[in-house]
Design a protein around this motif. Sequence first.
Motif, short mmCIF file in Angstrom:
data_model
loop_
_atom_site.label_atom_id
_atom_site.label_comp_id
_atom_site.label_asym_id
_atom_site.label_seq_id
_atom_site.Cartn_x
_atom_site.Cartn_y
_atom_site.Cartn_z
N ASP A 21 0.59 -0.96 -0.36
CA ASP A 21 0.02 0.13 0.44
C ASP A 21 0.68 0.84 0.58
OD1 ASP A 21 -2.19 -1.83 2.42
OD2 ASP A 21 -2.21 -2.22 0.23
N ARG A 22 2.09 1.51 0.60
CA ARG A 22 3.20 1.76 0.46
C ARG A 22 4.16 2.18 0.40
NH1 ARG A 22 2.06 6.26 4.79
NH2 ARG A 22 -0.64 6.36 5.76
N PRO A 23 4.11 2.18 -0.88
CA PRO A 23 6.01 1.97 -1.85
C PRO A 23 6.90 2.62 -1.74
CG PRO A 23 4.13 2.32 -3.70
CD PRO A 23 3.25 2.97 -2.40
N TYR A 24 6.64 2.69 -0.23
CA TYR A 24 8.34 3.67 0.04
C TYR A 24 8.42 3.89 1.37
CZ TYR A 24 3.57 6.49 1.95
OH TYR A 24 3.16 6.63 2.67
N GLY A 25 9.12 4.11 2.19
CA GLY A 25 9.72 4.11 3.31
C GLY A 25 9.28 4.85 4.11
N HIS A 26 8.70 4.08 5.20
CA HIS A 26 7.69 4.85 6.63
C HIS A 26 8.32 4.46 7.59
CE1 HIS A 26 5.57 1.29 4.64
NE2 HIS A 26 4.37 1.76 5.25
N CYS A 27 7.22 4.58 8.63
CA CYS A 27 7.47 3.85 9.96
C CYS A 27 6.03 4.12 10.64
CB CYS A 27 9.07 4.77 10.65
SG CYS A 27 9.26 6.13 10.67
N LEU A 28 5.48 3.50 11.44
CA LEU A 28 4.33 3.60 12.30
C LEU A 28 5.30 4.38 14.17
CD1 LEU A 28 1.91 2.94 13.51
CD2 LEU A 28 2.88 0.67 14.33
N VAL A 29 4.41 5.35 13.84
CA VAL A 29 5.12 6.25 15.09
C VAL A 29 4.08 6.60 16.55
CG1 VAL A 29 7.24 7.85 13.86
CG2 VAL A 29 4.42 8.42 14.42
N ALA A 30 4.37 6.73 17.54
CA ALA A 30 3.05 7.04 18.51
C ALA A 30 4.12 9.04 18.95
CB ALA A 30 3.49 6.22 19.64
N GLY A 31 3.64 9.74 19.05
CA GLY A 31 3.68 10.78 19.26
C GLY A 31 2.99 11.59 20.25
N ILE A 32 3.22 13.28 20.75
CA ILE A 32 2.61 13.76 21.46
C ILE A 32 1.47 14.64 20.74
CG2 ILE A 32 2.95 15.65 23.40
CD1 ILE A 32 5.12 14.95 24.20
N ALA A 33 0.13 14.94 21.19
CA ALA A 33 -0.60 15.85 20.50
C ALA A 33 -0.38 16.97 21.08
CB ALA A 33 -1.88 14.95 20.00
N LYS A 34 -0.10 17.10 22.73
CA LYS A 34 -0.54 17.67 22.93
C LYS A 34 0.32 17.53 24.24
CE LYS A 34 -4.64 19.38 23.35
NZ LYS A 34 -6.33 19.85 24.58
N TYR A 35 1.25 18.91 23.87
CA TYR A 35 2.14 18.31 25.70
C TYR A 35 1.72 18.30 26.80
CZ TYR A 35 5.71 18.14 21.52
OH TYR A 35 6.50 18.11 20.49
N PRO A 36 2.37 18.12 27.96
CA PRO A 36 2.30 18.81 29.01
C PRO A 36 2.46 20.00 29.19
CG PRO A 36 3.82 16.77 29.35
CD PRO A 36 3.10 17.60 28.08
N LYS A 37 2.42 21.29 30.20
CA LYS A 37 2.22 22.21 30.94
C LYS A 37 3.39 22.55 31.80
CE LYS A 37 -1.53 24.15 29.49
NZ LYS A 37 -2.83 23.33 28.47
N LYS A 38 3.75 23.56 31.71
CA LYS A 38 4.93 23.56 32.79
C LYS A 38 4.27 23.48 33.82
CE LYS A 38 9.28 25.72 31.54
NZ LYS A 38 9.79 26.47 30.55
N VAL A 39 4.49 22.41 34.71
CA VAL A 39 5.18 21.90 35.98
C VAL A 39 5.43 22.99 37.29
CG1 VAL A 39 4.50 20.68 38.32
CG2 VAL A 39 3.72 19.86 35.35
N ILE A 40 5.64 22.94 37.78
CA ILE A 40 6.13 24.66 39.02
C ILE A 40 6.03 24.31 40.20
CG2 ILE A 40 6.42 26.45 37.94
CD1 ILE A 40 3.96 27.99 39.30
N ARG A 41 7.20 24.52 41.55
CA ARG A 41 7.21 24.22 42.52
C ARG A 41 5.62 24.42 43.57
NH1 ARG A 41 10.70 24.89 47.16
NH2 ARG A 41 11.51 26.71 45.86
N LYS A 42 5.06 25.52 43.16
CA LYS A 42 4.05 26.10 44.14
C LYS A 42 2.34 25.61 43.48
CE LYS A 42 2.29 30.47 42.86
NZ LYS A 42 2.69 31.92 42.80
N ASP A 43 2.46 24.65 42.98
CA ASP A 43 1.41 23.91 42.65
C ASP A 43 1.32 23.19 43.38
OD1 ASP A 43 2.27 23.60 38.68
OD2 ASP A 43 0.99 25.42 39.78
N SER A 44 -0.82 22.98 43.21
CA SER A 44 -1.31 22.04 44.44
C SER A 44 -1.12 20.76 43.02
CB SER A 44 -2.46 22.05 44.51
OG SER A 44 -3.64 22.59 43.65
N ALA A 45 -0.79 19.69 44.46
CA ALA A 45 -1.25 18.11 43.98
C ALA A 45 -2.43 18.49 42.51
CB ALA A 45 -1.50 16.62 44.70
#
Lengths: 135, 112
Positions: free
Chosen positions: A35-59
């Motif tokens: 179906d895909r006559p070219y070099g390809h790969c199966l990837v798993a990635g991040i669609a939405k990155y985690p936000k920056k966690v700072i020390r004064k954040d509550s649990a």
Amino acid sequence: MVKFLKPNKAVIVLQGRYAGRKAVIIRSFDEGTRDRPYGHCLVAGIAKYPKKVIRKDSAKKTAKKSRVKAFVKLVNYSHIMPTRYTLDVDLKDVVTLDTLQSRDKKVTAAKEVKARLEDRFKTGKNRWFFTKLRF
Amino acid sequence: MVAAKKTKKTHESINNRLALVVKSGKYTLGYKTVLRTLRTSKAKLIIISNNCPPLRKSEIEYYAMLAKVGVHHFNGNNVDLGTACGKYYRVSCLGIIDPGDSDIIKTLPGEQ
């Protein structure tokens, strides 16, 4: 003369909806398939990155900020940029070729990838992979 | 820092070696095919002209670093590199897959 597009290699997706997102190669098809006559790969990635966690954040806030949205995709080699980083997360059993056949299989696979990536983010390792690429 | 000016003699010998590769070996010309040969780890040496855009030059060097392939910065622009390959068009980057009778792989990466 060393093959570098191997499983666990961290790459950056260059084209498509997920352009600019970091992903990890799970399975590579160097010769291509019928179906895909070219070099390809199966990837798993991040669609939405985690936000920056700072020390004064509550649990509760930390939990909310550490959420990750993942995607699973087949990409052409010419649409990814390989990097020198690797990500050792075992996703081979979760993400296989047949998970991309139907929408709900893809969704469940993405949910499992999301859980594994969130665990990895919370340990604090692979910090580069979970930071958004600024461009 | 450049220790000594690149003499005309070594530049000519690179051209001679390139001509021998073109005659007897396998090579690819152009950015897209160079990246393809780097991905499939077929390339043995990459030659980049001196007026290749810096982003493209860095990208090829990064791929070559990952593939552990030598990169040679040709002492001339893409017109000169095309002429050195015996072509009537400009060549900004080329990848040598099989050097044939030439010893370009053994002599060049040691120089830089």
